[in-house]
Design an enzyme around this catalytic site. Sequence first.
Site, PDB file in Angstrom:
ATOM      1  N   CYS A   1      40.198 -11.599 -14.437  1.00 31.52           N
ATOM      2  CA  CYS A   1      39.545 -12.975 -15.001  1.00 31.52           C
ATOM      3  C   CYS A   1      40.463 -12.400 -16.473  1.00 31.52           C
ATOM      4  O   CYS A   1      40.958 -11.694 -17.030  1.00 31.52           O
ATOM      5  CB  CYS A   1      38.412 -11.776 -15.235  1.00 31.52           C
ATOM      6  SG  CYS A   1      36.655 -12.425 -16.553  1.00 31.52           S
TER       7      CYS A   1
ATOM      8  N   CYS B   1      40.831 -19.438 -16.578  1.00 30.47           N
ATOM      9  CA  CYS B   1      39.333 -19.291 -15.820  1.00 30.47           C
ATOM     10  C   CYS B   1      40.171 -18.617 -14.657  1.00 30.47           C
ATOM     11  O   CYS B   1      39.472 -19.850 -13.374  1.00 30.47           O
ATOM     12  CB  CYS B   1      38.401 -19.553 -16.634  1.00 30.47           C
ATOM     13  SG  CYS B   1      37.146 -19.255 -15.581  1.00 30.47           S
TER      14      CYS B   1
HETATM   15  N1  DGL Z   1      37.435 -15.753 -17.742  1.00 31.59           N
HETATM   16  C1  DGL Z   1      36.952 -15.837 -16.584  1.00 31.59           C
HETATM   17  C2  DGL Z   1      37.476 -15.809 -15.272  1.00 31.59           C
HETATM   18  O1  DGL Z   1      39.136 -15.435 -16.161  1.00 31.59           O
HETATM   19  C3  DGL Z   1      35.449 -16.432 -16.064  1.00 31.59           C
HETATM   20  C4  DGL Z   1      34.559 -14.979 -16.199  1.00 31.59           C
HETATM   21  C5  DGL Z   1      32.960 -15.918 -15.996  1.00 31.59           C
HETATM   22  O2  DGL Z   1      32.579 -16.643 -17.074  1.00 31.59           O
HETATM   23  O3  DGL Z   1      32.323 -14.878 -15.435  1.00 31.59           O
HETATM   24  O4  DGL Z   1      37.383 -15.952 -13.873  1.00 31.59           O
END
Ligand code: DGL
Length: 259
Positions: free
Chosen positions: A183, A74
Amino acid sequence: MINKKPIGLFDSGIGGTSIWREVHTLMPNENTIYLADSKNAPYGLKSKDEIIALSCKNTEFLLENNCKIIVVACNTATTNAIKELRAKYDVPFIGIEPAIKPAALQSKTQTIGILATKGTLNSELFHKNVSNHPDVKIIEQIGHGLVQLIENGDMDSAEMEDLLKSYLNPMVEKNIDYLVLGCSHYPYLIPQIQKIIPPHIKIIDSGEAVAKQTQKILEQNHLLNHSNEKSSQIFYTNSEPEVLKTILGNRETVIYKNF
Ligand code: DGL
């Protein structure tokens, strides 16, 4: 070397499975445990302290399950919490950050676009990376609403198309030749994105680089699993398991757990 302990991965939801896929493709022998904290998604709108607390909770769950390394799948958690995680827990951490560097180095128009969460774009770590490329124009765009739609399984909705158009068309007009997906949820939107941007704009994400880095650190620490036994891939979610199952092609073990 045969170390059968699993690789642990976590994300605010199902998006980090795009990273898990790269890790599993590169190291099919490795056992993995993936944690989707979908109940608390999106992380991108939370404060730094909240993101740190959730990242600690996820890490502790994975350590209780005997993980030998943690992949923070993430960008938002990495850019806001990896320093604190490394200071607190005695296990190697691999983070994911927007691939600004390769895009900036290869851009011919000296203009690149980045789509990421508010939490990532506002983080200190991200600003530091951007400041390494003063000659390149970096168009930042928050992907408001995209994570929620993906978490709800609404990737192909008209609402998604409208949001993506509103974020991407202004970047295209500013002549970007690289689009960085900052993301881990967004690689699932590549087919939809390709329908909007012209084909000469290259889309890059960090999944493959994260998998390679994970392999390198496991090797350096003598933690690789060279066993020929069939590996186990386990996915935990604290929300509706169906969307996670679908995104995994209904081939993996998904377990609901109220963490
Ligand atoms: N998948 C996540 C990232 O890479 C987080 C997205 C989120 O929960 O806002 O930032």
